[in-house]
Design a protein around this motif. Structure first.
Motif, PDB file in Angstrom:
ATOM      1  N   ASN A   1       0.726  -1.277   0.074  1.00 50.32           N
ATOM      2  CA  ASN A   1       0.049  -0.100   0.032  1.00 50.32           C
ATOM      3  C   ASN A   1       0.824   1.193   0.101  1.00 50.32           C
ATOM      4  O   ASN A   1       0.700   1.879   0.912  1.00 50.32           O
ATOM      5  CB  ASN A   1      -0.926  -0.211   1.115  1.00 50.32           C
ATOM      6  CG  ASN A   1      -2.073   1.138   0.947  1.00 50.32           C
ATOM      7  OD1 ASN A   1      -2.524   1.308  -0.223  1.00 50.32           O
ATOM      8  ND2 ASN A   1      -2.471   1.642   1.930  1.00 50.32           N
ATOM      9  N   SER A   2       1.731   1.190  -0.826  1.00 55.02           N
ATOM     10  CA  SER A   2       2.719   2.461  -0.999  1.00 55.02           C
ATOM     11  C   SER A   2       3.034   2.926  -2.452  1.00 55.02           C
ATOM     12  O   SER A   2       2.690   1.821  -3.268  1.00 55.02           O
ATOM     13  CB  SER A   2       3.976   2.350  -0.277  1.00 55.02           C
ATOM     14  OG  SER A   2       4.735   1.128  -1.041  1.00 55.02           O
TER      15      SER A   2
ATOM     16  N   ARG B   1       9.076   3.662 -19.681  1.00 52.61           N
ATOM     17  CA  ARG B   1      10.183   2.771 -19.629  1.00 52.61           C
ATOM     18  C   ARG B   1      10.239   2.490 -18.012  1.00 52.61           C
ATOM     19  O   ARG B   1      10.465   1.294 -17.739  1.00 52.61           O
ATOM     20  CB  ARG B   1      11.475   3.139 -19.919  1.00 52.61           C
ATOM     21  CG  ARG B   1      11.479   3.341 -21.429  1.00 52.61           C
ATOM     22  CD  ARG B   1      12.985   3.474 -21.929  1.00 52.61           C
ATOM     23  NE  ARG B   1      13.700   4.464 -21.446  1.00 52.61           N
ATOM     24  CZ  ARG B   1      13.971   5.922 -21.608  1.00 52.61           C
ATOM     25  NH1 ARG B   1      13.145   6.104 -22.948  1.00 52.61           N
ATOM     26  NH2 ARG B   1      14.593   6.965 -21.186  1.00 52.61           N
ATOM     27  N   MET B   2      10.031   3.094 -17.155  1.00 51.65           N
ATOM     28  CA  MET B   2      10.103   3.167 -15.551  1.00 51.65           C
ATOM     29  C   MET B   2       8.676   2.226 -15.412  1.00 51.65           C
ATOM     30  O   MET B   2       9.182   1.238 -14.797  1.00 51.65           O
ATOM     31  CB  MET B   2      10.211   4.172 -14.760  1.00 51.65           C
ATOM     32  CG  MET B   2      11.575   4.912 -14.805  1.00 51.65           C
ATOM     33  SD  MET B   2      11.716   6.051 -13.707  1.00 51.65           S
ATOM     34  CE  MET B   2      11.268   7.530 -14.614  1.00 51.65           C
ATOM     35  N   GLN B   3       7.675   2.332 -15.925  1.00 48.64           N
ATOM     36  CA  GLN B   3       6.526   1.582 -15.589  1.00 48.64           C
ATOM     37  C   GLN B   3       6.844   0.098 -16.174  1.00 48.64           C
ATOM     38  O   GLN B   3       6.407  -0.926 -15.575  1.00 48.64           O
ATOM     39  CB  GLN B   3       5.332   2.134 -16.224  1.00 48.64           C
ATOM     40  CG  GLN B   3       4.916   3.301 -15.361  1.00 48.64           C
ATOM     41  CD  GLN B   3       3.560   4.044 -15.951  1.00 48.64           C
ATOM     42  OE1 GLN B   3       3.506   4.495 -17.075  1.00 48.64           O
ATOM     43  NE2 GLN B   3       2.742   4.362 -14.831  1.00 48.64           N
ATOM     44  N   LYS B   4       7.532   0.101 -17.256  1.00 46.08           N
ATOM     45  CA  LYS B   4       7.512  -1.175 -17.975  1.00 46.08           C
ATOM     46  C   LYS B   4       8.873  -1.992 -17.157  1.00 46.08           C
ATOM     47  O   LYS B   4       8.732  -3.243 -16.906  1.00 46.08           O
ATOM     48  CB  LYS B   4       8.259  -1.148 -19.184  1.00 46.08           C
ATOM     49  CG  LYS B   4       8.116  -2.363 -20.023  1.00 46.08           C
ATOM     50  CD  LYS B   4       8.791  -2.132 -21.576  1.00 46.08           C
ATOM     51  CE  LYS B   4       9.244  -3.386 -22.406  1.00 46.08           C
ATOM     52  NZ  LYS B   4       9.486  -3.031 -23.680  1.00 46.08           N
TER      53      LYS B   4
ATOM     54  N   ILE C   1       6.395  -5.249  -9.832  1.00 41.01           N
ATOM     55  CA  ILE C   1       5.731  -4.110  -9.162  1.00 41.01           C
ATOM     56  C   ILE C   1       4.596  -3.648 -10.114  1.00 41.01           C
ATOM     57  O   ILE C   1       4.836  -3.366 -11.381  1.00 41.01           O
ATOM     58  CB  ILE C   1       6.678  -3.067  -8.986  1.00 41.01           C
ATOM     59  CG1 ILE C   1       7.683  -3.503  -7.911  1.00 41.01           C
ATOM     60  CG2 ILE C   1       5.950  -1.763  -8.202  1.00 41.01           C
ATOM     61  CD1 ILE C   1       7.200  -3.750  -6.621  1.00 41.01           C
ATOM     62  N   ASP C   2       3.422  -3.422  -9.631  1.00 38.97           N
ATOM     63  CA  ASP C   2       2.396  -2.807 -10.609  1.00 38.97           C
ATOM     64  C   ASP C   2       2.778  -1.630 -10.918  1.00 38.97           C
ATOM     65  O   ASP C   2       3.077  -0.733 -10.097  1.00 38.97           O
ATOM     66  CB  ASP C   2       0.947  -2.761  -9.894  1.00 38.97           C
ATOM     67  CG  ASP C   2      -0.305  -2.042 -10.318  1.00 38.97           C
ATOM     68  OD1 ASP C   2       0.197  -1.805 -11.496  1.00 38.97           O
ATOM     69  OD2 ASP C   2      -1.184  -2.337  -9.612  1.00 38.97           O
ATOM     70  N   PRO C   3       2.879  -1.209 -12.337  1.00 43.61           N
ATOM     71  CA  PRO C   3       3.387   0.207 -12.914  1.00 43.61           C
ATOM     72  C   PRO C   3       2.465   1.205 -12.310  1.00 43.61           C
ATOM     73  O   PRO C   3       2.780   2.328 -12.225  1.00 43.61           O
ATOM     74  CB  PRO C   3       3.112  -0.055 -14.255  1.00 43.61           C
ATOM     75  CG  PRO C   3       2.696  -1.406 -14.705  1.00 43.61           C
ATOM     76  CD  PRO C   3       2.312  -2.140 -13.376  1.00 43.61           C
ATOM     77  N   GLU C   4       1.104   1.158 -11.817  1.00 43.50           N
ATOM     78  CA  GLU C   4       0.388   2.029 -11.288  1.00 43.50           C
ATOM     79  C   GLU C   4       0.973   2.473  -9.965  1.00 43.50           C
ATOM     80  O   GLU C   4       0.362   3.543  -9.582  1.00 43.50           O
ATOM     81  CB  GLU C   4      -1.062   1.616 -10.947  1.00 43.50           C
ATOM     82  CG  GLU C   4      -1.619   0.954 -12.537  1.00 43.50           C
ATOM     83  CD  GLU C   4      -2.214   2.482 -13.323  1.00 43.50           C
ATOM     84  OE1 GLU C   4      -2.485   3.379 -12.841  1.00 43.50           O
ATOM     85  OE2 GLU C   4      -1.690   2.177 -14.516  1.00 43.50           O
ATOM     86  N   ARG C   5       1.821   2.004  -9.326  1.00 41.05           N
ATOM     87  CA  ARG C   5       2.463   2.403  -7.930  1.00 41.05           C
ATOM     88  C   ARG C   5       3.422   3.226  -8.291  1.00 41.05           C
ATOM     89  O   ARG C   5       3.850   4.006  -7.466  1.00 41.05           O
ATOM     90  CB  ARG C   5       2.932   1.060  -7.474  1.00 41.05           C
ATOM     91  CG  ARG C   5       1.946   0.173  -6.796  1.00 41.05           C
ATOM     92  CD  ARG C   5       2.516  -1.113  -5.927  1.00 41.05           C
ATOM     93  NE  ARG C   5       3.238  -0.566  -4.740  1.00 41.05           N
ATOM     94  CZ  ARG C   5       3.616  -1.268  -3.785  1.00 41.05           C
ATOM     95  NH1 ARG C   5       3.790  -2.765  -4.253  1.00 41.05           N
ATOM     96  NH2 ARG C   5       4.110  -0.675  -2.814  1.00 41.05           N
TER      97      ARG C   5
END
Length: 103
Positions: free
Chosen positions: A60-61, A75-78, A85-89
């Motif tokens: 939850n962070s 690129r960081m989300q990918k 790690i969920d890219p939405e985080r």
């Protein structure tokens, strides 16, 4: 060797008392927010892995970062997804003006 340090010591007027709602920045209302607003070139693969380890260890962070280039945030989300790690985080924001930054 000369070493330089940046120290922000603005002794100007006190900013107005105002708190922005987290949702205005795309941040979840109940999550713990880690923030790193450095230039993206400072985010080395080693540092990024460390941030992903931190997110993995703290449920939850989210990690709130400055969006400079759309391609770097993508690129960081990918890479976050590749590390489980969920890219939405990863939450990105654009730079705001000085007054908004101080409130």
């Amino acid at each position: 060797m000369i070493k330089r340090t940046l120290f922000n010591a603005d002794h100007g007027p006190t900013p107005p008392e105002r708190r922005a709602d987290r949702s205005a920045w795309g941040l979840p209302s109940a999550a713990f927010i880690f923030a790193a607003f450095n230039n993206t070139w400072k985010l080395t693969p080693h540092v990024f892995r460390a941030w992903m380890d931190i997110l993995r260890a703290v449920p939850n962070s989210v990690l709130w970062m400055r969006k400079i280039y759309p391609t770097s945030s993508q690129r960081m989300q990918k890479e976050a997804a590749a590390q489980g790690i969920d890219p939405e985080r990863l939450v990105f924001c654009y730079t705001c003006d000085r007054e908004e930054h101080l409130t």
